[in-house]
Design an enzyme around this catalytic site. Structure first.
Site, PDB file in Angstrom:
ATOM      1  N   SER A 170    -134.283  18.765   6.211  1.00 31.24           N
ATOM      2  CA  SER A 170    -134.680  17.440   5.719  1.00 31.24           C
ATOM      3  C   SER A 170    -135.213  16.508   6.822  1.00 31.24           C
ATOM      4  O   SER A 170    -136.235  15.843   6.599  1.00 31.24           O
ATOM      5  CB  SER A 170    -133.518  16.780   4.958  1.00 31.24           C
ATOM      6  OG  SER A 170    -132.347  16.743   5.733  1.00 31.24           O
ATOM      7  N   GLU A 203    -125.791  13.253  12.205  1.00 28.94           N
ATOM      8  CA  GLU A 203    -125.219  14.601  12.084  1.00 28.94           C
ATOM      9  C   GLU A 203    -123.905  14.630  12.848  1.00 28.94           C
ATOM     10  O   GLU A 203    -123.851  14.222  14.004  1.00 28.94           O
ATOM     11  CB  GLU A 203    -126.211  15.642  12.628  1.00 28.94           C
ATOM     12  CG  GLU A 203    -125.658  17.034  12.794  1.00 28.94           C
ATOM     13  CD  GLU A 203    -125.016  17.641  11.539  1.00 28.94           C
ATOM     14  OE1 GLU A 203    -125.599  17.556  10.443  1.00 28.94           O
ATOM     15  OE2 GLU A 203    -123.894  18.191  11.680  1.00 28.94           O
ATOM     16  N   ASP A 240    -126.699  14.375   1.924  1.00 23.39           N
ATOM     17  CA  ASP A 240    -126.668  15.816   1.621  1.00 23.39           C
ATOM     18  C   ASP A 240    -125.462  16.468   2.306  1.00 23.39           C
ATOM     19  O   ASP A 240    -125.605  17.246   3.245  1.00 23.39           O
ATOM     20  CB  ASP A 240    -127.992  16.420   2.134  1.00 23.39           C
ATOM     21  CG  ASP A 240    -128.104  17.906   1.860  1.00 23.39           C
ATOM     22  OD1 ASP A 240    -127.393  18.416   0.974  1.00 23.39           O
ATOM     23  OD2 ASP A 240    -128.913  18.560   2.547  1.00 23.39           O
TER      24      ASP A 240
HETATM   25  C1  LIG Z   1    -126.078  20.656   3.741  1.00 21.05           C
HETATM   26  S1  LIG Z   1    -126.117  20.393   5.453  1.00 21.05           S
HETATM   27  C2  LIG Z   1    -127.458  19.312   5.685  1.00 21.05           C
HETATM   28  C3  LIG Z   1    -128.805  19.910   5.542  1.00 21.05           C
HETATM   29  C4  LIG Z   1    -129.931  18.957   5.754  1.00 21.05           C
HETATM   30  N1  LIG Z   1    -129.737  17.699   5.046  1.00 21.05           N
HETATM   31  C5  LIG Z   1    -131.211  19.570   5.273  1.00 21.05           C
HETATM   32  O1  LIG Z   1    -131.574  19.340   4.101  1.00 21.05           O
HETATM   33  O2  LIG Z   1    -131.875  20.248   6.045  1.00 21.05           O
HETATM   34  C6  LIG Z   1    -124.790  19.287   5.724  1.00 21.05           C
HETATM   35  C7  LIG Z   1    -124.662  18.823   7.180  1.00 21.05           C
HETATM   36  O3  LIG Z   1    -123.750  17.735   7.223  1.00 21.05           O
HETATM   37  C8  LIG Z   1    -123.013  17.814   8.436  1.00 21.05           C
HETATM   38  N2  LIG Z   1    -121.842  16.965   8.231  1.00 21.05           N
HETATM   39  C9  LIG Z   1    -120.643  17.256   7.679  1.00 21.05           C
HETATM   40  N3  LIG Z   1    -119.904  16.144   7.545  1.00 21.05           N
HETATM   41  C10 LIG Z   1    -120.668  15.116   8.006  1.00 21.05           C
HETATM   42  C11 LIG Z   1    -120.473  13.711   8.104  1.00 21.05           C
HETATM   43  N4  LIG Z   1    -119.360  13.128   7.679  1.00 21.05           N
HETATM   44  N5  LIG Z   1    -121.479  12.971   8.608  1.00 21.05           N
HETATM   45  C12 LIG Z   1    -122.638  13.550   9.039  1.00 21.05           C
HETATM   46  N6  LIG Z   1    -122.872  14.866   8.964  1.00 21.05           N
HETATM   47  C13 LIG Z   1    -121.899  15.638   8.451  1.00 21.05           C
HETATM   48  C14 LIG Z   1    -122.782  19.282   8.611  1.00 21.05           C
HETATM   49  O4  LIG Z   1    -122.511  19.573   9.964  1.00 21.05           O
HETATM   50  C15 LIG Z   1    -124.109  19.865   8.134  1.00 21.05           C
HETATM   51  O5  LIG Z   1    -125.002  20.015   9.191  1.00 21.05           O
END
Ligand SMILES: C[S@@+](CC[C@H](N)C(=O)[O-])C[C@H]1O[C@@H](n2cnc3c(N)ncnc32)[C@H](O)[C@@H]1O
Length: 274
Positions: free
Chosen positions: A99, A117, A163
């Site tokens: 994204s 992130e 996400d």
């Molecule tokens: C589904 S992936 C995101 C993919 C990205 N949005 C994309 O579409 O390419 C979820 C991400 O959220 C991160 N994550 C988990 N908890 C989080 C938080 N509280 N705040 C920010 N990032 C977080 C994880 O490490 C992971 O990289």
């Protein structure tokens, strides 16, 4: 924190959420005024589909590979497909932009992206992918804090893309709280919240809560096999707050093709929830 998006990059939920994300960005670009995007759970940025992580489950083969191989995509999906193809100048799919890269590659000179992130390794990779672009800020930290710390953003029109990995059992509640905070601080902002569909009604509580926030809500859901299929991720949903004008019609034109391209078994389908 065990989740690493590298294992899942380019899978069917990515295709669905990113196709909608790029259509939202294209709508924002229809007005000359600059916009802001906040990507609260940004991941690593660019994913190598030839690497061990992606190859292990091979999820991208049922996602981005299928849509790149299929002809007849509606014109509205072309900007998304072009952004992916730009990363794959030769045939096939060897790299997949997450994204934050899809957003960055869609920005004009005065548009802005803030990406958050939490995983330190992915935050470092993300900085490397996005570094040096003055339109972009990367924050290593909790994306939900952005709802307090970064809203409303400047420029004051735009989108928050949320996400999360759904590793924790209360992620639906966290999203509902974040949505309420976000709308309070930025009532005119657009918000997109991704959620998994494992069985019928997975997200009905969340959608009911979003309905009560007093802004327009539109959710799109796509499932690749019957929602009753036990044991896994059957579908992908995106709940939009303050969606662009007539965005439901755009989804009605694009989801049938995407659904056909991504279907894996009997009972695949899609729907809008208003
Ligand atoms: C589904 S992936 C995101 C993919 C990205 N949005 C994309 O579409 O390419 C979820 C991400 O959220 C991160 N994550 C988990 N908890 C989080 C938080 N509280 N705040 C920010 N990032 C977080 C994880 O490490 C992971 O990289």
């Amino acid at each position: 924190m065990n989740y690493r998006h590298g294992y899942h990059a380019g899978n069917f939920p990515d295709v669905m959420k990113h196709a909608v994300l790029v259509m939202l960005l294209e709508r924002l670009k229809q007005k000359p005024q600059p916009f802001s995007v906040i990507d609260t759970h940004a991941g690593a940025g660019l994913y190598d589909l030839t690497a061990d992580m992606a190859q292990r489950g091979g999820e991208f083969r049922h996602g981005i590979v299928r849509v790149l191989e299929r002809s007849g995509a509606p014109a509205e999906l072309a900007p998304y497909l072009d952004l992916v193809r730009r990363r794959n100048p030769d045939v096939g799919a060897r790299a997949y932009p997450g994204s934050p890269l899809l957003i960055r590659d869609s920005l004009r000179d005065d548009d802005r992206l803030q990406a958050l992130e939490l995983h330190p390794d992915d935050a470092a990779l993300l900085r490397r992918s996005l570094g040096g672009d003055k339109r972009v800020s990367v924050h290593a930290g909790d994306g939900y804090l952005a709802m307090k710390a970064l809203l409303p953003p400047t420029p004051r029109r735009g989108l928050v893309f949320v996400d999360p990995p759904f590793e924790v059992t209360d992620e639906f509640e966290r999203i509902a709280r974040a949505a309420a905070q976000g709308v309070k601080r930025w009532p005119t902002g657009q918000f997109a919240f991704w959620y998994p569909l494992k069985e019928p009604g997975t997200a009905s509580g969340l959608l009911a809560e979003l309905h009560m926030l007093g802004v327009e809500m539109l959710a799109v859901e796509l499932w690749v096999q019957a929602l009753e299929t036990p044991g896994g991720l059957n579908g992908s949903g995106l709940a939009l707050l303050n969606p662009p004008w007539q965005f439901d019609q755009l989804l009605e034109r694009t989801m049938p093709w995407l659904s056909d391209a991504l279907a894996r078994g009997r009972g695949a389908g899609w729907r809008l929830v208003r």
